[in-house]
Design an enzyme around this catalytic site. Structure first.
Site, PDB file in Angstrom:
ATOM      1  N   CYS A   1      -0.158 -10.116 -21.673  1.00 21.80           N
ATOM      2  CA  CYS A   1      -0.323 -10.018 -22.690  1.00 21.80           C
ATOM      3  C   CYS A   1      -1.421 -10.822 -23.083  1.00 21.80           C
ATOM      4  O   CYS A   1      -1.669 -11.825 -22.937  1.00 21.80           O
ATOM      5  CB  CYS A   1       0.933 -10.719 -23.559  1.00 21.80           C
ATOM      6  SG  CYS A   1       2.555  -9.828 -23.104  1.00 21.80           S
TER       7      CYS A   1
ATOM      8  N   HIS B   1       2.659 -14.278 -17.697  1.00 19.78           N
ATOM      9  CA  HIS B   1       2.718 -14.379 -18.929  1.00 19.78           C
ATOM     10  C   HIS B   1       1.203 -14.548 -19.373  1.00 19.78           C
ATOM     11  O   HIS B   1       0.592 -15.404 -18.742  1.00 19.78           O
ATOM     12  CB  HIS B   1       3.612 -15.372 -19.647  1.00 19.78           C
ATOM     13  CG  HIS B   1       5.158 -14.892 -19.758  1.00 19.78           C
ATOM     14  ND1 HIS B   1       5.347 -14.146 -20.409  1.00 19.78           N
ATOM     15  CD2 HIS B   1       6.156 -15.549 -19.198  1.00 19.78           C
ATOM     16  CE1 HIS B   1       6.827 -13.859 -20.474  1.00 19.78           C
ATOM     17  NE2 HIS B   1       7.228 -14.723 -19.674  1.00 19.78           N
TER      18      HIS B   1
END
Length: 316
Positions: free
Chosen positions: A142, A90
């Site tokens: 991301c 993440h």
């Protein structure tokens, strides 16, 4: 640019098992890259450190452990060495602490314990490189564009409209800032929206250097000099990267960007520049209907330099 003497790597894959933010393909990404580093790029197994949150892992990819592994890699580095860091997991964006940027957001990766590692931390690592050594970062997360603070943009935000749709079995590799703040608040019981306060309370000296500095100090670095930092990001700073879970088709889970890079290297057996790897990965993702655009941040010289200084005579 000199030929490297040693090739050193730290590979980090975070799946966040048994959490609301669980991913599927991140550990597979770094295992696949480890094989490529050894077979194609001449890395020695003993010079590759692997950190994953797979069940039974002896060293978990916490913020402190990741930074320790990176620091140790830097300490081993000598002029002409090739350093590589892959992160699959993440990413997030946090409000900037820099004065004069009230609406700016900065990039960070999210270790398994939520002890964020920020663009300032990666900038400091690049600043510590010995002369003539290179440090390539491949971040499949991301908001990873710009993850090395102040690195020159070579391939950046795309104006191309992608009419494709993300495959139904994928998840974005992002945790919203609000979710991170809520998690940290539940740990500290401190009522503040300042994420640095929570991270310093929980992790002390192991918290990102960004939160130990006064805001006015964040621009006072050596980052404006020419350096050997090379960032291949899975997407633009305002985009998400996809985590594929093709269990319904009997396939293998993977990160879309990591897989695209693997396919590019498999399909092109000769030397590829950093720019070529990113552009070809973009084409691969666009063909697959992914709405993410990998980016490249480095000097002009390194944009055209071979990816990981590929040795001659590679047989893959």
């Amino acid at each position: 640019m000199e030929n490297g003497n040693k090739r050193l790597a730290v590979l980090v894959g975070c799946n966040y098992p048994n959490t609301p933010h669980e991913l599927n393909g991140c550990i597979n990404d770094v295992l696949a890259m480890r094989d490529v580093l050894v077979k194609r790029f001449g890395f020695d197994h003993s010079h590759i450190e692997l950190l994953t949150d797979a069940p039974g892992s002896l060293v978990m990819p916490t913020g402190a452990n990741i930074k320790k592994a990176l620091d140790q890699m830097l300490k081993k580095a000598e002029p002409g060495d090739v350093l590589f860091f892959q992160y699959s997991g993440h990413g997030t964006r946090i409000p900037s602490a820099k004065p004069g940027h009230p609406f700016r957001q900065d990039e960070a990766i999210v270790p398994c314990d939520f002890n964020l590692i920020t663009d300032v931390d990666f900038r400091q690592l690049v600043n510590c490189l010995p002369k003539g050594a290179s440090f390539t970062i491949l971040s499949d997360s991301c908001h990873s564009g710009g993850l090395i603070d102040k690195e020159k943009e070579q391939i950046g935000p795309s104006s191309v409209t992608n009419d494709g749709t993300l495959q139904q079995s994928c998840s974005p590799k992002t945790i919203p800032f609000e979710s991170i703040l809520q998690h940290l608040t539940s740990q500290t019981n401190i009522n503040t929206s300042d994420i640095g306060t929570h991270l310093l309370e929980l992790f002390g000296a192991d918290a990102s250097h960004k939160f130990h500095l006064h805001p006015n100090e964040l621009d006072l670095s050596e980052s404006l000099k020419t350096d050997e930092g090379i960032l291949l990001s899975g997407c633009q700073a305002n985009e998400t990267s996809a985590d594929m879970n093709p269990m319904m088709t009997g396939g293998k889970a993977y990160g879309a960007f990591s897989n695209a890079v693997q396919m590019v290297l498999k399909d092109h057996l000769g030397s590829l520049s950093n720019k070529e790897v990113v552009l070809l990965a973009r084409k691969s993702l666009e063909a697959g209907g992914f709405a993410q655009h990998p980016c490249l941040y480095c000097t002009d010289e390194n944009a055209d330099a071979p990816f990981l200084w590929q040795p001659q005579g590679s047989d893959l």
